[in-house]
Scaffold this motif. Structure first.
Motif, PDB file in Angstrom:
ATOM      1  N   LEU A 201       5.215  -9.975  18.148  1.00 13.94           N
ATOM      2  CA  LEU A 201       6.626  -9.857  17.603  1.00 13.94           C
ATOM      3  C   LEU A 201       7.061  -8.208  17.230  1.00 13.94           C
ATOM      4  O   LEU A 201       6.119  -7.570  16.892  1.00 13.94           O
ATOM      5  N   SER A 202       8.355  -8.155  17.445  1.00 11.73           N
ATOM      6  CA  SER A 202       8.653  -6.642  16.761  1.00 11.73           C
ATOM      7  C   SER A 202       8.917  -6.816  15.177  1.00 11.73           C
ATOM      8  O   SER A 202       8.789  -7.765  14.769  1.00 11.73           O
ATOM      9  N   ILE A 203       8.859  -5.675  14.847  1.00  9.25           N
ATOM     10  CA  ILE A 203       9.204  -5.507  13.297  1.00  9.25           C
ATOM     11  C   ILE A 203      10.440  -6.284  12.749  1.00  9.25           C
ATOM     12  O   ILE A 203      10.216  -7.124  11.692  1.00  9.25           O
ATOM     13  N   GLU A 204      11.341  -6.298  13.435  1.00 14.38           N
ATOM     14  CA  GLU A 204      12.669  -7.121  13.143  1.00 14.38           C
ATOM     15  C   GLU A 204      12.250  -8.810  13.089  1.00 14.38           C
ATOM     16  O   GLU A 204      12.771  -9.293  12.276  1.00 14.38           O
ATOM     17  N   GLU A 205      11.650  -8.998  14.059  1.00 17.75           N
ATOM     18  CA  GLU A 205      11.202 -10.346  14.291  1.00 17.75           C
ATOM     19  C   GLU A 205      10.441 -10.899  13.179  1.00 17.75           C
ATOM     20  O   GLU A 205      10.490 -11.873  12.605  1.00 17.75           O
TER      21      GLU A 205
ATOM     22  N   SER B 292       0.859  -1.242  -0.061  1.00 17.58           N
ATOM     23  CA  SER B 292       0.134  -0.094   0.031  1.00 17.58           C
ATOM     24  C   SER B 292       0.908   1.269   0.118  1.00 17.58           C
ATOM     25  O   SER B 292       1.891   1.331   0.827  1.00 17.58           O
ATOM     26  N   SER B 293       0.498   2.301  -0.838  1.00 19.66           N
ATOM     27  CA  SER B 293       1.426   3.391  -0.858  1.00 19.66           C
ATOM     28  C   SER B 293       0.773   4.169   0.180  1.00 19.66           C
ATOM     29  O   SER B 293       1.537   5.117   0.545  1.00 19.66           O
ATOM     30  N   ASP B 294      -0.238   4.011   0.645  1.00 19.15           N
ATOM     31  CA  ASP B 294      -0.860   4.803   2.091  1.00 19.15           C
ATOM     32  C   ASP B 294      -0.672   4.183   3.215  1.00 19.15           C
ATOM     33  O   ASP B 294      -1.316   4.481   4.345  1.00 19.15           O
ATOM     34  N   ALA B 295       0.445   3.427   3.361  1.00 12.79           N
ATOM     35  CA  ALA B 295       0.684   2.566   4.583  1.00 12.79           C
ATOM     36  C   ALA B 295       1.204   3.409   5.675  1.00 12.79           C
ATOM     37  O   ALA B 295       1.956   4.369   5.400  1.00 12.79           O
ATOM     38  N   THR B 296       1.088   2.896   6.822  1.00 11.86           N
ATOM     39  CA  THR B 296       1.767   3.432   8.131  1.00 11.86           C
ATOM     40  C   THR B 296       3.309   3.342   8.292  1.00 11.86           C
ATOM     41  O   THR B 296       3.859   2.532   7.563  1.00 11.86           O
ATOM     42  N   PHE B 297       3.801   4.182   8.988  1.00 11.24           N
ATOM     43  CA  PHE B 297       5.469   4.149   9.129  1.00 11.24           C
ATOM     44  C   PHE B 297       5.955   2.611   9.346  1.00 11.24           C
ATOM     45  O   PHE B 297       6.715   2.038   8.876  1.00 11.24           O
ATOM     46  N   VAL B 298       4.951   1.938  10.245  1.00 19.30           N
ATOM     47  CA  VAL B 298       5.502   0.650  10.678  1.00 19.30           C
ATOM     48  C   VAL B 298       5.365  -0.322   9.352  1.00 19.30           C
ATOM     49  O   VAL B 298       6.201  -1.206   9.450  1.00 19.30           O
ATOM     50  N   GLU B 299       4.345  -0.359   8.704  1.00 23.92           N
ATOM     51  CA  GLU B 299       4.168  -1.165   7.537  1.00 23.92           C
ATOM     52  C   GLU B 299       5.101  -0.888   6.538  1.00 23.92           C
ATOM     53  O   GLU B 299       5.554  -1.896   6.063  1.00 23.92           O
ATOM     54  N   LYS B 300       5.529   0.159   6.317  1.00 22.97           N
ATOM     55  CA  LYS B 300       6.513   0.666   5.243  1.00 22.97           C
ATOM     56  C   LYS B 300       8.031   0.182   5.722  1.00 22.97           C
ATOM     57  O   LYS B 300       8.688  -0.337   5.091  1.00 22.97           O
ATOM     58  N   ARG B 301       8.195   0.446   7.026  1.00 23.87           N
ATOM     59  CA  ARG B 301       9.498  -0.374   7.838  1.00 23.87           C
ATOM     60  C   ARG B 301       9.529  -1.666   7.329  1.00 23.87           C
ATOM     61  O   ARG B 301      10.664  -2.165   7.175  1.00 23.87           O
ATOM     62  N   PHE B 302       8.364  -2.349   7.733  1.00 20.52           N
ATOM     63  CA  PHE B 302       8.440  -3.763   7.552  1.00 20.52           C
ATOM     64  C   PHE B 302       8.699  -4.078   6.097  1.00 20.52           C
ATOM     65  O   PHE B 302       9.680  -5.112   5.621  1.00 20.52           O
TER      66      PHE B 302
ATOM     67  N   LEU C  96      10.754   6.673   4.210  1.00 18.33           N
ATOM     68  CA  LEU C  96       9.972   6.588   5.807  1.00 18.33           C
ATOM     69  C   LEU C  96       9.766   7.751   6.391  1.00 18.33           C
ATOM     70  O   LEU C  96       8.655   7.752   7.083  1.00 18.33           O
ATOM     71  N   LEU C  97      10.459   8.727   5.970  1.00 19.49           N
ATOM     72  CA  LEU C  97      10.270   9.960   6.743  1.00 19.49           C
ATOM     73  C   LEU C  97       8.994  10.481   6.474  1.00 19.49           C
ATOM     74  O   LEU C  97       8.101  11.224   7.032  1.00 19.49           O
ATOM     75  N   LEU C  98       8.441  10.523   4.996  1.00 26.48           N
ATOM     76  CA  LEU C  98       7.261  10.782   4.646  1.00 26.48           C
ATOM     77  C   LEU C  98       5.975  10.203   5.120  1.00 26.48           C
ATOM     78  O   LEU C  98       4.640  10.552   4.988  1.00 26.48           O
ATOM     79  N   ALA C  99       6.428   8.995   5.792  1.00 27.91           N
ATOM     80  CA  ALA C  99       5.304   8.180   6.580  1.00 27.91           C
ATOM     81  C   ALA C  99       5.122   8.451   7.743  1.00 27.91           C
ATOM     82  O   ALA C  99       4.006   7.865   8.637  1.00 27.91           O
ATOM     83  N   THR C 100       6.107   9.383   8.417  1.00 23.53           N
ATOM     84  CA  THR C 100       5.822   9.338  10.079  1.00 23.53           C
ATOM     85  C   THR C 100       4.736  10.583  10.219  1.00 23.53           C
ATOM     86  O   THR C 100       4.386  11.513   9.823  1.00 23.53           O
ATOM     87  N   ARG C 101       4.191  10.073  11.242  1.00 27.70           N
ATOM     88  CA  ARG C 101       3.024  10.982  11.954  1.00 27.70           C
ATOM     89  C   ARG C 101       3.568  11.421  13.455  1.00 27.70           C
ATOM     90  O   ARG C 101       4.581  10.964  13.660  1.00 27.70           O
ATOM     91  N   ASP C 102       2.786  12.221  13.978  1.00 32.52           N
ATOM     92  CA  ASP C 102       3.032  12.730  15.315  1.00 32.52           C
ATOM     93  C   ASP C 102       3.406  11.639  16.134  1.00 32.52           C
ATOM     94  O   ASP C 102       4.252  11.489  17.025  1.00 32.52           O
TER      95      ASP C 102
ATOM     96  N   SER D 279      -2.541  -5.664   4.697  1.00 28.23           N
ATOM     97  CA  SER D 279      -3.009  -4.695   6.083  1.00 28.23           C
ATOM     98  C   SER D 279      -4.401  -4.273   5.755  1.00 28.23           C
ATOM     99  O   SER D 279      -5.003  -4.359   4.644  1.00 28.23           O
ATOM    100  N   ARG D 280      -4.878  -3.405   6.605  1.00 35.50           N
ATOM    101  CA  ARG D 280      -6.201  -2.765   6.545  1.00 35.50           C
ATOM    102  C   ARG D 280      -5.956  -1.594   5.286  1.00 35.50           C
ATOM    103  O   ARG D 280      -6.969  -1.180   4.838  1.00 35.50           O
ATOM    104  N   ASP D 281      -4.724  -0.889   5.537  1.00 34.59           N
ATOM    105  CA  ASP D 281      -4.404   0.159   4.492  1.00 34.59           C
ATOM    106  C   ASP D 281      -4.389  -0.720   2.986  1.00 34.59           C
ATOM    107  O   ASP D 281      -5.016   0.082   2.203  1.00 34.59           O
ATOM    108  N   PHE D 282      -3.822  -1.709   3.004  1.00 29.66           N
ATOM    109  CA  PHE D 282      -3.938  -2.379   1.642  1.00 29.66           C
ATOM    110  C   PHE D 282      -5.019  -2.754   1.008  1.00 29.66           C
ATOM    111  O   PHE D 282      -5.234  -2.363  -0.235  1.00 29.66           O
ATOM    112  N   MET D 283      -6.193  -3.047   1.799  1.00 29.94           N
ATOM    113  CA  MET D 283      -7.456  -3.291   1.453  1.00 29.94           C
ATOM    114  C   MET D 283      -8.051  -2.339   0.769  1.00 29.94           C
ATOM    115  O   MET D 283      -9.083  -2.284   0.086  1.00 29.94           O
ATOM    116  N   THR D 284      -7.733  -1.146   1.269  1.00 26.92           N
ATOM    117  CA  THR D 284      -8.720   0.141   0.761  1.00 26.92           C
ATOM    118  C   THR D 284      -7.690   1.050  -0.167  1.00 26.92           C
ATOM    119  O   THR D 284      -8.315   2.099  -0.755  1.00 26.92           O
TER     120      THR D 284
END
Length: 654
Positions: free
Chosen positions: A185-189, A59-69, A266-272, A119-124
């Motif tokens: 699990l963490s993102i790395e795991e 998803s191009s609209d994914a969150t920071f965590v998903e894009k990091r993964f 990843l910077l462009l995907a960061t939120r507060d 993910s939920r963002d992927f489906m929409t």
């Protein structure tokens, strides 16, 4: 012998020596050059770069965590000698390109394997919806050897449609479920677990298997301000840290960004919340400063010359404005549509120049497309395989906003469309110009763009609204309905090759022409040749203002016959007379022939000037492009010129 003679003889002797030595030198040089040519090895041709076979759908609209993964997953797979087999839009450097959408969909249509990151963002997300449709189309219709292998990484619990689930089962898709017991699990795991589950299967599909070449390590002790010469999406981790230093962010926070390997993507995907909980920026003032400074950098990027597509995206579309998308081969059809829409008070634009490349074509015409609230695609045989139509349609989807895409179906070429076009246009609204009358379809189009709420009569308004609403359906449903409604081969239907347009005062001559053509195995159609033949011609029926309900139904049925038979015919013969030139209904025949792209052969049954005077400006303009008419205005000329007329008909048909 005198001294002078001896001197001249010595000089000549020296000149002869020098000439012979020069000839020897030239000969030796030629021999050396020949030797050099023979010794020089032939340079081997550079091998063609193989297409990347494994596509990463995310998803191009994914969150920071998903894009990091996704970034970590791709990097770890590439580090295992699959660097040239993985297609990931971030690594291809096309995210900030005007053709980002079309490039992603093209690679989805060509890949041998695809990895979905669910993910939920992927489906929409719109682009991932299109990618799923493309894969479903390929699974349903491609040969067994060309069907893509599917891998599904489930980051969050999602609900599949029954059709999509059946497609996954049919190709034995590999599922890697990271929910349930693995959710903590963490993102790395999670990344390591997914790589372990996928790598062996992906390795069997890979064709290049080249080692991963890490980017060069930069000296972080000295800041060289490279980030100022790049766009944010292209920043690496060092550029991000250097930018944070330039806006006076504390070193402690900069180290946190460096440890998390935050680049521009990843910077462009960061939120507060990401800054606070994932990157450890606990100061609200610093978080606000980082986000506000980032917005200023992005705004400054819009002024770059290469950011023309971003500026187009910010343009506000005008109401009642239309952009026509068509293939250059359909220029005549587009001109007629443009004229009809302009007469209805609509502003109509279209492409002006084709350019030398995809980027140049979109840059030249994208501004006009962005100004319009409607993009109307003329779907014909030529448009179904046209690269111009393909890129303009996908660019209109990329622009988004308050813009709508509408398809006018003139030829059912669904089976010729690319899978990416089927995915994007299949569920978009469309109007059937293939089976319905041109005038009726134009009324539906006008109502769709400019609805007319104030109509006299409750019953009339309800019927009108139902007709207008039912006239707009999805492109896929119209194409499938037209396929099922095709006449069967065993039906005794004679398809006409020639359509005869005439005025009622020359019915006798029209019958003679029709009999002559049919005697030469050229089936023709005119309303006077309909079976059973009516004593009242269509001109009389059309021009009679006081019609009963039965008469109106008969005229409507006749209009359907005219439209259908002209569409089936290969040539339109217009029988010129003074009354024909001034007849409004004959003008409609000419316009219909032009809109359908049918060649028109004029025949003079009564003397008229050429081009005919007294005709409307529109008809006169059309007739100036026609060949000079065959003169059949007298009995003598009729008999003498019929063979010439037949030759022209045959030539027009070939």
């Amino acid at each position: 012998m005198s001294d002078k003679e001896e001197k001249t003889k010595a000089v000549k002797h020296k000149k002869g020596k020098t000439k012979r030595s020069e000839k020897k030198d030239v000969g030796s040089k030629k021999e050396k050059n020949k030797d050099d040519l023979e010794v020089q090895p032939v340079k081997p041709r550079k091998p063609k770069k193989m297409k990347k076979s494994i596509y990463i759908s995310h998803s191009s609209d994914a969150t920071f965590v998903e894009k990091r993964f996704v970034v970590d997953l791709v990097q770890q797979v590439k580090e295992n000698n699959l660097a040239e087999d993985i297609w990931f839009d971030k690594d291809e450097g096309i995210i900030d390109s005007s053709s980002w959408l079309s490039t992603r969909l093209e690679n989805t249509d060509k890949c041998r394997a695809i990895v979905f990151i669910f993910s939920r963002d992927f489906m929409t997300c719109p682009i991932t919806v299109y990618e799923r449709k493309i894969i479903m189309e390929r699974i349903s219709h491609d040969d067994e050897a060309k069907k893509p292998q599917v891998f599904c990484v489930i980051l969050e619990q999602v609900q599949f449609t029954q059709t999509f689930a059946e497609c996954l089962l049919s190709v034995n898709a590999v599922l890697v479920d990271l929910t349930g017991d693995l959710a903590h699990l963490s993102i790395e795991e999670k990344t390591s677990y997914a790589v372990g589950a996928l790598f062996e299967r992906l390795d069997k599909i890979a064709t290049v298997k080249s080692p991963y070449m890490p980017p060069p390590i930069q000296n972080e002790s000295k800041y060289n301000e490279d980030w100022k010469r790049k766009r944010v999406i292209a920043w690496n981790c060092t550029d991000v840290v250097e930018w944070l230093y330039s806006i006076h962010v504390r070193e402690f926070y900069r180290h946190s960004f460096a440890e998390q390997r935050v680049d521009g993507y990843l910077l462009l995907a960061t939120r507060d919340s990401d800054l606070q909980w994932l990157l450890g920026v606990d100061s609200r003032i610093v978080r606000k400063k980082i986000l506000s400074e980032l917005m200023l950098v992005l705004k400054s990027e819009e002024k770059y010359s290469e950011s023309w597509h971003l500026r187009y995206r910010l343009i506000r579309p005008r109401r009642d404005s239309i952009y026509l998308i068509y293939d250059p081969q359909d220029a005549r059809l587009a001109s007629n549509i443009k004229t009809d829409l302009s007469r209805r008070g609509l502003q109509v634009l279209s492409h002006d120049k084709l350019g030398q490349s995809r980027e140049e074509f979109l840059q030249l015409n994208g501004g006009s497309l962005a100004k319009c609230s409607y993009a109307i695609c003329l779907m014909t045989e030529a448009a179904s395989t046209s690269p111009f139509v393909f890129h303009e349609v996908l660019f209109s989807y990329w622009l988004g906003g308050d813009r709508s895409l509408l398809t006018l179906l003139f030829s059912n070429s669904w089976n010729k469309l690319k899978n990416s076009m089927k995915a994007t246009m299949g569920d978009s609204p469309a109007i059937d110009f293939e089976k319905k009358l041109y005038s009726e379809s134009m009324s539906i189009l006008e109502h769709h763009i400019k609805p007319q709420p104030n109509l006299t009569g409750v019953v009339l308004e309800q019927k009108y609204l139902e007709q207008m609403t039912e006239g707009v359906q999805t492109l896929k449903s119209i194409c499938f309905a037209n396929m099922t409604n095709e006449p069967n081969a065993d039906e005794s239907i004679i398809i006409p090759k020639i359509f005869i347009s005439y005025q009622w005062d020359v019915q006798g001559r029209v019958l003679e022409i029709a009999d002559f053509l049919e005697s030469n195995d050229l089936p023709c159609w005119s309303d006077v040749t309909m079976t059973p033949r009516s004593s009242t011609s269509r001109m009389a029926m059309r021009q009679n203002k006081s019609q009963s309900t039965a008469d109106a139904a008969q005229v409507e049925n006749l209009q359907t016959h005219i439209h259908r038979n002209m569409k089936l015919s290969k040539v339109v013969v217009c029988c010129l007379t003074p009354k024909y030139v001034h007849c409004q209904n004959c003008e409609q025949d000419m316009l219909l022939a032009s809109s359908l792209g049918k060649p028109v052969l004029p025949v003079m049954l009564q003397f008229v000037t050429w081009p005919p005077e007294g005709a409307s400006e529109r008809v006169r303009k059309m007739m100036t492009h026609l060949p000079r008419p065959v003169d059949l205005s007298t009995d003598k000329l009729f008999k003498a010129n019929l063979p010439q007329f037949l030759d022209k008909v045959v030539r027009f048909m070939s």
